[in-house]
Design a protein around this motif. Structure first.
Motif, PDB file in Angstrom:
ATOM      1  N   GLN A 189       0.792  -1.088   0.003  1.00 52.08           N
ATOM      2  CA  GLN A 189      -0.040  -0.082   0.042  1.00 52.08           C
ATOM      3  C   GLN A 189       0.942   1.243  -0.027  1.00 52.08           C
ATOM      4  O   GLN A 189       0.462   2.251  -0.716  1.00 52.08           O
ATOM      5  CB  GLN A 189      -0.763  -0.008   1.113  1.00 52.08           C
ATOM      6  CG  GLN A 189      -1.942  -1.035   1.274  1.00 52.08           C
ATOM      7  CD  GLN A 189      -2.960  -1.297   2.438  1.00 52.08           C
ATOM      8  OE1 GLN A 189      -2.446  -0.743   3.506  1.00 52.08           O
ATOM      9  NE2 GLN A 189      -3.935  -1.625   2.355  1.00 52.08           N
ATOM     10  N   ILE A 192       2.105   1.549  -3.497  1.00 53.58           N
ATOM     11  CA  ILE A 192       1.158   2.063  -4.289  1.00 53.58           C
ATOM     12  C   ILE A 192       0.931   3.764  -4.085  1.00 53.58           C
ATOM     13  O   ILE A 192       0.784   4.539  -5.133  1.00 53.58           O
ATOM     14  CB  ILE A 192      -0.242   1.313  -4.060  1.00 53.58           C
ATOM     15  CG1 ILE A 192       0.090   0.040  -4.494  1.00 53.58           C
ATOM     16  CG2 ILE A 192      -1.529   2.106  -4.811  1.00 53.58           C
ATOM     17  CD1 ILE A 192      -1.191  -0.882  -4.201  1.00 53.58           C
ATOM     18  N   LYS A 193       0.981   4.058  -2.886  1.00 53.33           N
ATOM     19  CA  LYS A 193       0.774   5.701  -2.785  1.00 53.33           C
ATOM     20  C   LYS A 193       1.915   6.153  -3.174  1.00 53.33           C
ATOM     21  O   LYS A 193       1.716   7.312  -3.891  1.00 53.33           O
ATOM     22  CB  LYS A 193       0.730   5.667  -1.140  1.00 53.33           C
ATOM     23  CG  LYS A 193       0.503   7.072  -0.606  1.00 53.33           C
ATOM     24  CD  LYS A 193       0.434   7.242   0.817  1.00 53.33           C
ATOM     25  CE  LYS A 193       0.044   8.661   1.126  1.00 53.33           C
ATOM     26  NZ  LYS A 193      -0.230   8.631   2.718  1.00 53.33           N
ATOM     27  N   ASP A 196       1.678   6.686  -7.033  1.00 54.29           N
ATOM     28  CA  ASP A 196       0.233   7.603  -7.221  1.00 54.29           C
ATOM     29  C   ASP A 196       1.282   8.992  -7.073  1.00 54.29           C
ATOM     30  O   ASP A 196       0.764   9.690  -7.967  1.00 54.29           O
ATOM     31  CB  ASP A 196      -0.792   7.311  -6.200  1.00 54.29           C
ATOM     32  CG  ASP A 196      -1.313   6.217  -6.396  1.00 54.29           C
ATOM     33  OD1 ASP A 196      -1.390   5.490  -7.724  1.00 54.29           O
ATOM     34  OD2 ASP A 196      -2.307   5.709  -5.745  1.00 54.29           O
ATOM     35  N   THR A 197       2.059   9.162  -6.043  1.00 51.36           N
ATOM     36  CA  THR A 197       2.462  10.596  -5.777  1.00 51.36           C
ATOM     37  C   THR A 197       3.296  10.919  -6.865  1.00 51.36           C
ATOM     38  O   THR A 197       3.409  12.144  -7.683  1.00 51.36           O
ATOM     39  CB  THR A 197       3.093  10.366  -4.396  1.00 51.36           C
ATOM     40  OG1 THR A 197       2.387  10.415  -3.469  1.00 51.36           O
ATOM     41  CG2 THR A 197       3.814  12.083  -4.342  1.00 51.36           C
ATOM     42  N   SER A 199       3.329   9.776  -9.755  1.00 49.90           N
ATOM     43  CA  SER A 199       2.609   9.913 -11.078  1.00 49.90           C
ATOM     44  C   SER A 199       2.061  11.251 -11.399  1.00 49.90           C
ATOM     45  O   SER A 199       2.039  11.840 -12.362  1.00 49.90           O
ATOM     46  CB  SER A 199       1.333   8.759 -11.097  1.00 49.90           C
ATOM     47  OG  SER A 199       0.708   8.951 -12.463  1.00 49.90           O
ATOM     48  N   GLU A 200       1.477  11.550 -10.132  1.00 46.80           N
ATOM     49  CA  GLU A 200       0.778  13.069  -9.836  1.00 46.80           C
ATOM     50  C   GLU A 200       2.036  14.136 -10.290  1.00 46.80           C
ATOM     51  O   GLU A 200       1.768  15.120 -10.938  1.00 46.80           O
ATOM     52  CB  GLU A 200       0.099  13.448  -8.629  1.00 46.80           C
ATOM     53  CG  GLU A 200      -1.029  12.509  -8.482  1.00 46.80           C
ATOM     54  CD  GLU A 200      -2.044  12.802  -9.578  1.00 46.80           C
ATOM     55  OE1 GLU A 200      -2.189  14.027  -9.800  1.00 46.80           O
ATOM     56  OE2 GLU A 200      -3.045  12.057  -9.958  1.00 46.80           O
ATOM     57  N   LYS A 203       2.777  14.025 -14.034  1.00 46.87           N
ATOM     58  CA  LYS A 203       1.689  14.647 -14.660  1.00 46.87           C
ATOM     59  C   LYS A 203       1.782  16.215 -14.613  1.00 46.87           C
ATOM     60  O   LYS A 203       1.753  17.149 -15.661  1.00 46.87           O
ATOM     61  CB  LYS A 203       0.302  14.299 -14.247  1.00 46.87           C
ATOM     62  CG  LYS A 203      -0.116  12.899 -14.658  1.00 46.87           C
ATOM     63  CD  LYS A 203      -1.198  12.394 -14.206  1.00 46.87           C
ATOM     64  CE  LYS A 203      -1.899  11.043 -14.334  1.00 46.87           C
ATOM     65  NZ  LYS A 203      -3.231  10.792 -13.959  1.00 46.87           N
TER      66      LYS A 203
END
Length: 259
Positions: A189, A192-193, A196-197, A199-200, A203
């Motif tokens: 987890q 994954i977090k 995600d961070t 990935s943001e 972007k």
């Protein structure tokens, strides 16, 4: 009918029979149960009160036979055969099948030499025939016979009855596994977090780069337009470059000398 459902029905049948008998009469029930080709679990029969009452009586030998098939192996029988009744061929086959299941509990690769010793088998051909015909075809194990390495690779093996004291060990093993799984889940987890961070952020960085590229494109476009307009103004003015060029192209008048 799958093997689990068949086992459950057989166990229920023998439990009922054992509950209705006492003493010597239980001997025939236990003989039938330990000889049955499709029955490989005996703890429920052992738990029947009339069976437990055989302990310490003149018929305790029947209880010992049932305990042997619940928890023991062929080697255990050979070591204690003097205190146990002689087994019939179906019982011998069953106990050897159960021996393979016991060996598979601790090792998923069983050497031929170990199997031949534990099963009292004289050669590889006899061993392989037993493993194929009496174990794999019976559905109690699945695996691969490796003749080159002289071993049996276990892919699946049915479980046996829990031995006395084994339940606590199994609970501890499962508790350890659960703790490890929980820690692994937390770690996954967190990863994954983090992903995600990242990935943001990626972007956001892409958007910033794209915005800067657009600004540069606009700046270059505006500069090019200004320069183009400047050149256009120069060429369109009277007496500008084009007029000058035209003036240079006109022939000059020749002056005549004065007299």
């Amino acid at each position: 009918m799958d093997i689990e459902q068949n086992q459950a029905e057989l166990i229920d049948n023998f439990v009922k029979q054992a509950s209705a008998q006492k003493g010597t009469a239980l001997g025939s029930v236990i003989l039938e149960a330990t000889s049955h080709p499709s029955l490989f679990a005996f703890s429920e029969i052992l738990a029947v009160p009339t069976v437990a009452e055989l302990e310490g009586t003149e018929n305790s030998v029947y209880l010992k036979v049932l305990q042997l098939f619940a928890h023991g192996t062929w080697s255990d029988y050979r070591s204690n055969c003097s205190s146990l009744p002689q087994l019939v061929p179906d019982q011998v086959l069953k106990l050897k099948q159960l021996t393979v299941l016991t060996l598979a509990e601790t090792n998923k690769v069983l050497p031929y030499d170990e199997l031949m010793m534990e099963l009292d088998v004289m050669n590889v051909r006899e061993l392989e025939d037993f493993l194929i015909n009496e174990c794999m075809y019976a559905g109690i194990v699945r695996g691969k016979l490796d003749q080159l390495r002289r071993c049996f690779e276990i892919q699946f093996a049915a479980g046996r009855d829990l031995r006395p004291g084994q339940l606590g060990s199994m609970i501890q093993t499962l508790s350890n596994w659960l703790g490890t799984s929980d820690n692994l889940l937390v770690s996954i987890q967190e990863k994954i977090k983090w992903a995600d961070t990242m990935s943001e952020l990626d972007k956001k960085h892409r958007k910033e780069v794209e915005a800067r590229v657009e600004e540069v494109k606009k700046s270059i476009s505006v500069k090019a337009e200004v320069e183009f307009r400047g050149l256009e103004d120069i060429y369109s003015e009277p007496g500008g470059v084009m007029d000058y060029e035209e003036d240079r192209s006109r022939p000059k008048r020749r002056r005549h000398p004065r007299s």
